[in-house]
Design a protein around this motif. Structure first.
Motif, PDB file in Angstrom:
ATOM      1  N   ASP A 241      31.328  -9.470  -0.218  1.00  0.00           N
ATOM      2  CA  ASP A 241      29.955  -9.158  -0.979  1.00  0.00           C
ATOM      3  C   ASP A 241      29.708 -10.440  -1.501  1.00  0.00           C
ATOM      4  O   ASP A 241      28.276 -10.646  -1.410  1.00  0.00           O
ATOM      5  N   GLY A 242      30.174 -11.267  -2.136  1.00  0.00           N
ATOM      6  CA  GLY A 242      29.996 -12.449  -2.750  1.00  0.00           C
ATOM      7  C   GLY A 242      29.947 -13.708  -1.918  1.00  0.00           C
ATOM      8  O   GLY A 242      29.746 -14.781  -2.301  1.00  0.00           O
ATOM      9  N   LEU A 243      30.547 -13.603  -0.570  1.00  0.00           N
ATOM     10  CA  LEU A 243      30.474 -14.754   0.208  1.00  0.00           C
ATOM     11  C   LEU A 243      28.864 -15.511   0.428  1.00  0.00           C
ATOM     12  O   LEU A 243      28.032 -14.846   0.678  1.00  0.00           O
ATOM     13  N   SER A 244      28.890 -16.665   0.412  1.00  0.00           N
ATOM     14  CA  SER A 244      27.931 -17.579   0.833  1.00  0.00           C
ATOM     15  C   SER A 244      27.780 -17.152   2.338  1.00  0.00           C
ATOM     16  O   SER A 244      28.353 -16.855   3.104  1.00  0.00           O
ATOM     17  N   GLY A 245      26.558 -17.692   2.881  1.00  0.00           N
ATOM     18  CA  GLY A 245      26.235 -17.791   4.036  1.00  0.00           C
ATOM     19  C   GLY A 245      27.012 -18.423   5.050  1.00  0.00           C
ATOM     20  O   GLY A 245      27.514 -17.865   5.848  1.00  0.00           O
ATOM     21  N   GLY A 246      27.566 -19.745   4.563  1.00  0.00           N
ATOM     22  CA  GLY A 246      28.814 -20.470   5.350  1.00  0.00           C
ATOM     23  C   GLY A 246      29.714 -19.816   5.527  1.00  0.00           C
ATOM     24  O   GLY A 246      30.487 -19.813   6.448  1.00  0.00           O
ATOM     25  N   GLU A 247      30.308 -19.150   4.523  1.00  0.00           N
ATOM     26  CA  GLU A 247      31.626 -18.470   4.346  1.00  0.00           C
ATOM     27  C   GLU A 247      31.381 -17.067   5.157  1.00  0.00           C
ATOM     28  O   GLU A 247      32.546 -16.886   5.959  1.00  0.00           O
ATOM     29  N   LYS A 248      30.377 -16.360   5.150  1.00  0.00           N
ATOM     30  CA  LYS A 248      30.121 -15.283   5.829  1.00  0.00           C
ATOM     31  C   LYS A 248      30.319 -15.524   7.473  1.00  0.00           C
ATOM     32  O   LYS A 248      31.058 -14.947   8.366  1.00  0.00           O
ATOM     33  N   ARG A 249      29.533 -16.731   7.876  1.00  0.00           N
ATOM     34  CA  ARG A 249      29.798 -17.183   9.158  1.00  0.00           C
ATOM     35  C   ARG A 249      30.984 -17.647   9.594  1.00  0.00           C
ATOM     36  O   ARG A 249      31.551 -17.045  10.856  1.00  0.00           O
ATOM     37  N   ARG A 250      31.934 -18.000   8.924  1.00  0.00           N
ATOM     38  CA  ARG A 250      33.315 -18.402   9.468  1.00  0.00           C
ATOM     39  C   ARG A 250      34.270 -17.201   9.365  1.00  0.00           C
ATOM     40  O   ARG A 250      34.930 -16.949  10.264  1.00  0.00           O
ATOM     41  N   VAL A 251      33.769 -16.254   8.514  1.00  0.00           N
ATOM     42  CA  VAL A 251      34.637 -14.923   8.588  1.00  0.00           C
ATOM     43  C   VAL A 251      34.298 -14.292   9.905  1.00  0.00           C
ATOM     44  O   VAL A 251      35.221 -13.588  10.587  1.00  0.00           O
ATOM     45  N   ALA A 252      32.978 -13.916  10.267  1.00  0.00           N
ATOM     46  CA  ALA A 252      32.294 -13.667  11.383  1.00  0.00           C
ATOM     47  C   ALA A 252      33.208 -14.235  12.671  1.00  0.00           C
ATOM     48  O   ALA A 252      33.213 -13.514  13.522  1.00  0.00           O
ATOM     49  N   LEU A 253      33.191 -15.536  12.554  1.00  0.00           N
ATOM     50  CA  LEU A 253      33.635 -16.340  13.624  1.00  0.00           C
ATOM     51  C   LEU A 253      35.117 -16.052  13.824  1.00  0.00           C
ATOM     52  O   LEU A 253      35.500 -15.749  15.069  1.00  0.00           O
ATOM     53  N   ALA A 254      35.772 -16.126  12.724  1.00  0.00           N
ATOM     54  CA  ALA A 254      37.341 -15.716  12.812  1.00  0.00           C
ATOM     55  C   ALA A 254      37.662 -14.325  13.603  1.00  0.00           C
ATOM     56  O   ALA A 254      38.546 -14.240  14.311  1.00  0.00           O
ATOM     57  N   ALA A 255      36.982 -13.470  13.152  1.00  0.00           N
ATOM     58  CA  ALA A 255      37.088 -11.927  13.556  1.00  0.00           C
ATOM     59  C   ALA A 255      36.661 -11.703  15.117  1.00  0.00           C
ATOM     60  O   ALA A 255      37.445 -11.146  16.001  1.00  0.00           O
ATOM     61  N   ALA A 256      35.779 -12.876  15.549  1.00  0.00           N
ATOM     62  CA  ALA A 256      35.439 -12.686  17.010  1.00  0.00           C
ATOM     63  C   ALA A 256      36.443 -13.512  17.985  1.00  0.00           C
ATOM     64  O   ALA A 256      36.832 -13.296  19.064  1.00  0.00           O
ATOM     65  N   LEU A 257      37.267 -14.549  17.190  1.00  0.00           N
ATOM     66  CA  LEU A 257      38.279 -15.236  17.907  1.00  0.00           C
ATOM     67  C   LEU A 257      39.537 -14.662  18.089  1.00  0.00           C
ATOM     68  O   LEU A 257      40.364 -15.135  18.768  1.00  0.00           O
ATOM     69  N   ILE A 258      39.901 -13.594  16.959  1.00  0.00           N
ATOM     70  CA  ILE A 258      41.265 -12.985  16.873  1.00  0.00           C
ATOM     71  C   ILE A 258      41.411 -11.872  17.875  1.00  0.00           C
ATOM     72  O   ILE A 258      40.528 -11.402  18.241  1.00  0.00           O
ATOM     73  N   GLY A 259      42.673 -11.985  18.629  1.00  0.00           N
ATOM     74  CA  GLY A 259      42.953 -11.342  19.447  1.00  0.00           C
ATOM     75  C   GLY A 259      42.877 -11.610  21.089  1.00  0.00           C
ATOM     76  O   GLY A 259      42.573 -12.758  21.432  1.00  0.00           O
ATOM     77  N   GLU A 260      43.249 -10.855  21.862  1.00  0.00           N
ATOM     78  CA  GLU A 260      43.511 -11.069  23.347  1.00  0.00           C
ATOM     79  C   GLU A 260      42.100 -10.702  23.976  1.00  0.00           C
ATOM     80  O   GLU A 260      41.944  -9.587  23.913  1.00  0.00           O
TER      81      GLU A 260
END
Length: 590
Positions: free
Chosen positions: A127-146
């Motif tokens: 909830d308190g993440l900045s725009g840049g932090e949210k972007r990195r979290v979303a990118l990590a979610a997209a890259l993890i997994g087979e």
């Protein structure tokens, strides 16, 4: 070959602008993605790039044609906007498919993604993440997994030079296919093996990355020019026939066209550094901006420690450093907006300084785009070239049809481009640019670089866009957090080598070991870091709310000015708190 099997196909797909059937974004487009493809998607803003990605992933239904995907396709999609469930943690977003910690902690690929994107606290609330932090979290979610296919829309936004380099290496080393929209030309050239250009409802496919696409587009333009010249020649011959009757038979003209020679012949000369230096010296004299024995502190951290640094006439300097290293504060110290804690700032008497900050400034919302530009100046000179306000607007992404749009109706990206245009029209002789590539497409970026190539002044650029920095700057300096401004003769490559070397663990002998912080001091530092983190979350929420209010107040100049002042204060406080938090976190881990 089975290894090059198709993963996804579009057959005669059509899509329009929502609510406006007259504006076609995709017009009977047919294309496919094969296993192992790494495809870069380029085109003008609003031309249909995001629509194409949404169609590929199934997030948007098509109005005509068909989309087919191989059975069992494992696909991840990083959308342009990052939205997380309210009350979720970073763990819930990134590691949603993993239960206990041992299920992911032992997987080196997951650790590589988290480390590469700088995600260290997975228990933190989103909830308190900045725009840049949210972007990195979303990118990590997209890259993890087979995965078989990763579809990424602007993944390099908010990443620094190191983060962009890590992402490029990560995608190259993976075996999955990639389709990516980004305005980062270095990234496109490094990662992509094929390029899709979205324009006029069509999608043209080219082999290779950004440089190959530019060459192919130039060659296509040359061929079109040659065809037009042949058509004109035929028209002239036909007119001559009608005027003087049947001519005597003559031999046909012979054309000897070699693509490389034709292209090279049309390329403008490279930046004439000596000539521009002479222009700059005549306009500026010898003294431009100087810091003498300057110290700048932010909270408990020293950004500059008794530094003497001179910016001379015609200097073109790129400034690099990790996010939070103090680049924006350094620019503010150069402009005098941020007073020095000690030392002296010297500015030449003939200096006319302008700064493009990351925040949007007040614009005359009651005017149209061309009027707002001509209110600054109707003509501007770049070296020996004189341009009208309309020509500069067109170079920076405002075609004639958009130049009569009311300023109050512009999007955030268009407002920033107008801000940059007005700044250039004021003909400063010292220009400081803080992340100038935000919201610019690749064509506009190329035109901006072309303008800056012929601009006879002193230039300082802070940018994560490696391509722009290397194109328009002659010198690169870095802020490594050691209180100095470090000159890098080897440019950004040297910066990355130094950063990699600094992050390599070194085993110390007991005699050389650094004294450890006491347990009590560590506990106090942990508490302080937690307090500062909560404050950062509050400020990030306020910043996001202010951005929304700015968009809503686009037609109210007085309200815009008030909100902009408040936003600047919030951004400055957040940057200060972030640096305090970094210092507290270091003490807590010592």
């Amino acid at each position: 070959m089975a290894g090059r099997a198709n993963l996804l196909n579009l057959e005669a797909v059509t899509a329009h602008v929502p609510g406006d059937a007259s504006r076609v974004l995709l017009d009977a487009v047919s294309l496919g993605v094969e296993r192992g493809d790494r495809i870069g998607v380029v085109g003008l803003n609003g031309g249909g790039k995001t629509t194409l990605l949404d169609v590929l992933t199934g997030d948007r239904p098509v109005e005509g044609g068909r989309v087919s995907r191989v059975g069992g396709l494992r696909m991840a999609h990083l959308a342009q906007r990052d939205a997380f469930p309210e009350g979720s943690r970073v763990r819930d977003v990134v590691l949603a498919n993993y239960g206990a910690d041992h299920e992911w902690a032992s997987d080196p690929r997951i650790r590589d993604v988290l480390d590469g994107l700088g995600i260290t606290d997975i228990e933190r609330s989103t909830d308190g993440l900045s725009g840049g932090e949210k972007r990195r979290v979303a990118l990590a979610a997209a890259l993890i997994g087979e995965l078989d296919l990763v579809v990424l829309d602007e993944p390099t936004n908010h990443l620094d030079v190191e983060g962009i380099g890590w992402l490029a290496t990560h995608l190259i080393e993976r075996r999955c296919a990639v389709v990516v929209v980004t305005h980062d030309r270095w990234f496109l050239d490094t990662v992509c093996t094929r390029t899709w250009e979205v324009a006029g409802g069509r999608v043209e496919s080219y082999l290779g990355g950004y440089a190959d696409w530019i060459y192919a587009r130039a060659e296509r333009s040359r061929q079109a020019d040659a065809a037009e010249q042949r058509r004109r020649n035929l028209a002239r011959k036909e007119l001559a026939w009608l005027r003087r009757g049947p001519p005597a038979r003559t031999s046909k003209p012979r054309y000897r066209i070699e693509a490389a020679e034709a292209l090279i012949a049309d390329v403008p000369p490279p930046r004439n550094t000596v000539e521009l230096m002479q222009f700059a010296t005549n306009r500026l004299g010898r003294t431009v901006l100087e810091l003498e024995d300057a110290t700048v502190r932010i909270a408990e951290r020293t950004l500059l420690d008794r530094v003497t640094w001179r910016l001379g006439p015609g200097d073109r300097v790129g400034v690099v450093g990790v996010n939070g290293s103090g680049k924006t504060t350094f620019l503010r110290a150069l402009t005098g907006e941020r007073p020095l804690d000690s030392g002296k700032r010297v500015q030449g008497s003939t200096v006319k300084l302008e700064e493009l900050s990351q925040e949007l400034v007040d614009l005359p919302t009651g005017m149209r785009v061309l009027e707002a530009t001509e209110a600054v100046a109707k003509y501007v000179r770049f070296g020996k070239q004189e341009m009208t306000a309309s020509q500069v607007l067109e170079r920076l992404g405002f075609p004639a049809s958009r130049q009569w749009t009311p300023v109050g109706q512009l999007s955030g990206g268009e407002r920033r481009r107008l801000q940059l245009t007005r700044l250039l029209m004021s003909e400063p002789n010292v220009l400081l640019l803080d992340e100038p590539t935000n919201d610019l497409d690749v064509d506009t970026l190329s035109n901006l670089e072309d303008l800056l190539d012929g601009w006879p002044g002193t230039l300082v650029v802070v940018s994560h866009d490696r391509y722009l920095t290397e194109r328009v700057c002659d010198t690169v300096v870095a802020l490594f957090g050691d209180g100095r401004i470090t000159h890098l003769p080897g440019g950004i490559d040297e910066y990355l080598r130094r950063r990699e070397s600094a992050s390599t663990p070194v085993l110390s002998t007991p005699a050389a070991a650094t004294p450890r912080t006491s347990a009590a001091e560590q506990r106090a530092a942990h508490k302080e870091a937690a307090r500062l983190e909560r404050r950062m979350e509050t400020l990030a929420t306020r910043e996001e709310r202010l951005h929304q209010q700015l968009a809503e107040a686009a037609t109210d100049p007085s309200r815009l000015a008030e909100l902009d002042r408040e936003l600047k204060d919030v951004v400055a406080e957040r940057e200060s708190v972030e640096l305090e938090w970094l210092a507290a976190a270091e003490r807590a881990e010592a």
